[in-house]
Design a protein around this motif. Structure first.
Motif, PDB file in Angstrom:
ATOM      1  N   SER A 643       0.856  -1.198   0.000  1.00 42.93           N
ATOM      2  CA  SER A 643       0.000   0.000   0.000  1.00 42.93           C
ATOM      3  C   SER A 643       0.885   1.239   0.000  1.00 42.93           C
ATOM      4  O   SER A 643       2.036   1.205   0.431  1.00 42.93           O
ATOM      5  CB  SER A 643      -0.925   0.012   1.211  1.00 42.93           C
ATOM      6  OG  SER A 643      -0.186   0.005   2.421  1.00 42.93           O
ATOM      7  N   VAL A 644       0.318   2.335  -0.476  1.00 42.35           N
ATOM      8  CA  VAL A 644       0.997   3.629  -0.547  1.00 42.35           C
ATOM      9  C   VAL A 644       0.087   4.663   0.085  1.00 42.35           C
ATOM     10  O   VAL A 644      -1.130   4.658  -0.150  1.00 42.35           O
ATOM     11  CB  VAL A 644       1.323   4.012  -2.010  1.00 42.35           C
ATOM     12  CG1 VAL A 644       1.897   5.425  -2.083  1.00 42.35           C
ATOM     13  CG2 VAL A 644       2.295   3.018  -2.616  1.00 42.35           C
ATOM     14  N   ARG A 645       0.676   5.545   0.882  1.00 44.71           N
ATOM     15  CA  ARG A 645      -0.113   6.593   1.536  1.00 44.71           C
ATOM     16  C   ARG A 645      -0.743   7.503   0.488  1.00 44.71           C
ATOM     17  O   ARG A 645      -0.104   7.897  -0.486  1.00 44.71           O
ATOM     18  CB  ARG A 645       0.749   7.415   2.491  1.00 44.71           C
ATOM     19  CG  ARG A 645       1.241   6.611   3.692  1.00 44.71           C
ATOM     20  CD  ARG A 645       1.967   7.507   4.677  1.00 44.71           C
ATOM     21  NE  ARG A 645       1.092   8.537   5.213  1.00 44.71           N
ATOM     22  CZ  ARG A 645       0.258   8.359   6.240  1.00 44.71           C
ATOM     23  NH1 ARG A 645       0.195   7.193   6.838  1.00 44.71           N
ATOM     24  NH2 ARG A 645      -0.514   9.343   6.674  1.00 44.71           N
ATOM     25  N   TRP A 646      -2.013   7.839   0.724  1.00 43.14           N
ATOM     26  CA  TRP A 646      -2.770   8.621  -0.261  1.00 43.14           C
ATOM     27  C   TRP A 646      -3.699   9.562   0.484  1.00 43.14           C
ATOM     28  O   TRP A 646      -4.274   9.205   1.510  1.00 43.14           O
ATOM     29  CB  TRP A 646      -3.564   7.679  -1.161  1.00 43.14           C
ATOM     30  CG  TRP A 646      -4.097   8.343  -2.398  1.00 43.14           C
ATOM     31  CD1 TRP A 646      -5.322   8.906  -2.584  1.00 43.14           C
ATOM     32  CD2 TRP A 646      -3.401   8.511  -3.629  1.00 43.14           C
ATOM     33  NE1 TRP A 646      -5.427   9.409  -3.840  1.00 43.14           N
ATOM     34  CE2 TRP A 646      -4.265   9.193  -4.525  1.00 43.14           C
ATOM     35  CE3 TRP A 646      -2.130   8.167  -4.071  1.00 43.14           C
ATOM     36  CZ2 TRP A 646      -3.901   9.523  -5.826  1.00 43.14           C
ATOM     37  CZ3 TRP A 646      -1.770   8.489  -5.349  1.00 43.14           C
ATOM     38  CH2 TRP A 646      -2.648   9.155  -6.224  1.00 43.14           C
ATOM     39  N   LYS A 647      -3.844  10.758  -0.038  1.00 39.16           N
ATOM     40  CA  LYS A 647      -4.705  11.759   0.577  1.00 39.16           C
ATOM     41  C   LYS A 647      -5.698  12.258  -0.449  1.00 39.16           C
ATOM     42  O   LYS A 647      -5.331  12.673  -1.548  1.00 39.16           O
ATOM     43  CB  LYS A 647      -3.871  12.935   1.114  1.00 39.16           C
ATOM     44  CG  LYS A 647      -4.685  13.948   1.893  1.00 39.16           C
ATOM     45  CD  LYS A 647      -3.775  15.025   2.453  1.00 39.16           C
ATOM     46  CE  LYS A 647      -4.592  16.038   3.255  1.00 39.16           C
ATOM     47  NZ  LYS A 647      -3.728  17.115   3.807  1.00 39.16           N
ATOM     48  N   GLY A 648      -6.987  12.220  -0.089  1.00 37.80           N
ATOM     49  CA  GLY A 648      -8.018  12.690  -0.997  1.00 37.80           C
ATOM     50  C   GLY A 648      -8.433  11.614  -1.976  1.00 37.80           C
ATOM     51  O   GLY A 648      -8.041  10.451  -1.900  1.00 37.80           O
ATOM     52  N   GLY A 649      -9.258  11.997  -2.951  1.00 46.35           N
ATOM     53  CA  GLY A 649      -9.756  11.055  -3.933  1.00 46.35           C
ATOM     54  C   GLY A 649      -8.733  10.755  -5.011  1.00 46.35           C
ATOM     55  O   GLY A 649      -7.629  11.288  -5.042  1.00 46.35           O
TER      56      GLY A 649
END
Length: 737
Positions: A643-649
């Protein structure tokens, strides 16, 4: 005669600059220009002579040109219309036969701060990048960083980036270092300059040609490169080995950090490196620069967390000098506490004892506390020294000693007897709240062995009306009640008076509630009071008070040669919380620039963008039928998930463009805003190994899930592909933040 700075004085300067007789005399003319510069640097407005100063730039005198260009750069923003005349003059000088004049003119043009300047200087800068004189190339490269750094509404100049990457092979080592800094500035939104294998090896081979500051710069950039094999790691370490002996502190620290990071899989190599840099680091600790000395001491403490006693043989290097500022003395005392062993304990304690009588109250108390920290191991010697300090009858020293005694009784119960023998008589020299609390706690906890304990507590009770600290009052309540259990006849009356005062007269609600609690506790019977108050004393066998285990070197290697050891990790995290997170690798736009914008085949071969493995080469323009993809996806097993950190859509278009740049194709994806959002990808390497990937971003999730399947089992290729996927997604996430 007009006074300094008046309008008449400026008019006189202007008149002198226009005087043909003065212009004919070079020295007189230069002196007038010097007066203009002197007025300018002292805050006088001399913008009215702008036209005359522009005319003065038409000279072969380089000194005069420097003065005039300095004036132009200062007032160009105030006189944008007249500054166009200066630009014409500067453009002419950029073609001067003298390379010093060309470089000076180009540097001055890049320093002008006025709207629309970029269109005038683009051509001179590009010409300067190809100039025969290395000085001009140095100036032109730095000019790129000044004028072509991307702004919010400006696209990245691919030709310029390509040119700067190719100039990393310039014969002049200073030009090479300037190119690195310029690329870092221009590509900052994309994560900075890319350091791949050819560039890294090229920089390493050129290190011997650089000066010390250039070497420290290159070492900083080489940290970004990750070797592909163990053999390559040791080849790089062998090249870096001579720089560990450099006399320049910045080079030694940079080389050490690179060693520690490259050798993260070889702890014995990391230990050997720290042993080898012991001498240079000790030399920095005695530097005349206080800031450099303090930074080195902070790094020494960081090393001691992983290698206790690493500098024990050189403990005298950390003795405080009379001229040392307090912040350096604090660090040295903390280091001395960590270097104590059976051989040097006596010398270190004698040194700390001297610091206890320092004129600075804070420093003297810190020395007392340092002796207390050593007392956990060498309690007999330390208690003797601390007891001797009580004879001085200094308030701040007595308070610090009593606080240290309290901690020692808790941490080392075997010291209790000797500490209790030293307490009588010290109550008259304690005035601060921390010292009072420590003394009251000791009298209450161990008052049965201290003959005058009830009478000392009674004196505190008599002064309850004038006591302003609630903590002292609550500590006194607990101490008197504890002592009442062991010496009831002597404490009954004063306990009653204390409870009456706290319940009936005390205005602080916390103290009043504590008094009510103890009063009701007494009503429940002495057995209940003993059960609650007479809890077990400290037991070292519990393990709670044991020192923390040594931290591995890898836990702080990346923080070495940064400000993290100076501020501490927690404080540094707070200070940098507002900053935009840095991306170690460049975004997809820069990937395309570096890999596709090289003009010559030689440039492509030398500076080709590489993934994390040389074995991974994805095929371009690969096409797969959707039905075949569905069949393969259903039959193949999951090879890897992360997994990779993600912010927002999700941002489907940006993500698809970034993936296509590295030859990863999209076969299906959800619409923007769909919850959950999915995308299915495919790619194939030159070994006919097919990679099928699913991206999943669930509603309100802070991570995007990556699931990879492969048609042939190849662990190295799989990990390279996953690393490439993570790099692209991290870059897209950073660009969106």
């Amino acid at each position: 005669m007009p006074y300094f700075g008046s309008e008449d004085a400026v008019k006189e300067l202007k008149k002198s600059l226009c005087n043909p007789n003065i212009q004919a005399d070079r020295l007189r003319y230069r002196n007038i220009i010097l007066r203009v510069i002197r007025y300018m640097t002292q805050g006088v407005d001399v913008s009215s002579v702008f036209m005359e100063m522009v005319k003065a730039s038409a000279t072969v005198d380089i000194v005069q040109k420097k003065l005039v260009y300095l004036y132009m750069c200062t007032y160009a923003a105030l006189k944008p219309d007249l500054a166009l005349l200066a630009i014409n003059t500067l453009c002419k000088d950029c073609s001067d036969p003298n390379p010093m004049v060309r470089g000076l003119a180009l540097r001055s043009m890049c320093s002008l701060r006025m709207p629309g300047i970029q269109e005038y200087i683009q051509k001179p800068i590009l010409s300067g990048l190809r100039d025969k004189a290395s000085y001009v190339r140095r100036v032109a490269v730095l000019g790129c960083a000044k004028m072509f750094a991307p702004k919010e509404d400006q696209e990245l100049d691919g030709a310029l980036v390509n040119e700067l990457y190719s100039m990393l092979r310039d014969q002049d080592p200073i030009v090479m270092v300037n190119c690195l800094r310029a690329l870092e500035e221009i590509l900052k939104p994309e994560g900075g300059v890319v350091i791949n294998k050819p560039i890294a090896h090229h920089l390493l081979n050129r290190m011997v040609d650089l000066d010390q500051w250039g070497q420290s710069e290159v070492l900083t950039f080489l940290i970004r490169y990750k070797p592909r094999s163990e053999e390559e790691v040791f080849d790089i370490l062998n090249l870096l080995d001579p720089f560990l002996k450099c006399s320049h502190a910045s080079v030694v620290m940079g080389a050490t950090k690179l060693f520690l990071i490259l050798a993260e899989d070889f702890p014995h190599v990391q230990t050997d490196v720290l042993i080898r840099v012991k001498a240079p680091l000790l030399a920095v600790c005695t530097s005349e620069s206080r800031e450099v000395c303090f930074t080195a001491l902070c790094h020494v403490r960081e090393i001691l967390h992983s290698l206790p006693g690493h500098f024990s043989c050189h403990y005298k290097k950390f003795f405080c000098s009379y001229a040392d500022p307090h912040y350096i003395k604090y660090q040295k005392m903390n280091i001395l506490c960590e270097l104590v062993n059976d051989e040097n304990v006596q010398h270190i304690l004698e040194e700390l004892k001297v610091y206890c009588t320092d004129v600075s109250v804070e420093l003297a108390q810190a020395a007392v506390f340092a002796i207390g920290s050593i007392a956990k191991t060498y309690h007999e010697k330390c208690v003797d020294i601390l007891s001797g300090l009580l004879v001085l009858q200094q308030e701040h020293i007595t308070s610090a000693v009593i606080q240290t005694f309290r901690n020692l009784v808790w941490l080392s119960p075997q010291c209790t007897k000797s500490i209790c023998q030293a307490l009588p008589g010290c109550e008259d020299n304690i005035q601060d709240n921390e010292g009072k609390q420590a003394l009251v706690w000791l009298l209450g906890m161990h008052g049965e062995t201290i003959s005058n304990a009830p009478y000392v507590l009674e004196d505190f009770i008599e002064s309850m009306k004038t006591e302003t600290c609630p903590s002292v009052k609550m500590e006194l309540l607990t101490a008197v009640l504890r002592l009442f259990l062991s010496r009831p006849a002597e404490c009954q009356d004063m306990l009653g008076r204390l409870l009456h005062f706290c319940i009936e007269e005390e205005t602080n609600m916390a103290v009043r509630d504590r008094g009510l609690f103890y009063y009701r506790l007494l009503l429940s019977g002495m057995k209940e009071v003993k059960r609650i108050l007479c809890n077990p004393k400290s037991d070292p066998s519990l393990g709670v008070l044991e020192d923390q285990p040594n931290r591995p070197v890898n836990s702080w290697a990346k923080d070495f040669n940064t400000l993290v050891p100076v501020y501490g990790r927690d404080r540094w995290a707070v200070l940098t919380a507002h900053r935009r997170p840095a991306v170690e690798l460049m975004g997809h736009n820069s990937v395309a620039l570096v890999s596709g914008c090289m003009d010559s085949k030689e440039d492509k071969d030398v500076f080709q963008l590489q993934t994390d493995s040389d074995n991974l080469h994805l095929r371009r323009n690969l096409q797969i039928d959707p039905a075949l993809f569905e069949t393969k996806w259903a039959t193949l097993e999951i090879a890897y998930q992360t997994s990779v950190r993600w912010k927002g859509g999700a941002s489907p278009d940006t993500m698809q463009t970034a993936l296509e740049v590295v030859d990863i194709n999209t076969i299906a994806r959800s619409k923007s805003g769909a919850q959950p959002w999915k995308a299915y990808l495919y790619a194939e390497d030159d070994q006919k190994c097919l990679f099928l990937t699913e991206l999943l971003l669930e509603s309100q999730s802070t991570e995007i899930q990556i699931t990879v399947k492969q048609s042939k089992e190849n662990t190295a290729a799989l990990m390279s592909f996953v690393s490439l996927m993570e790099t692209v997604l991290q870059t897209v996430a950073a660009l969106r933040s």
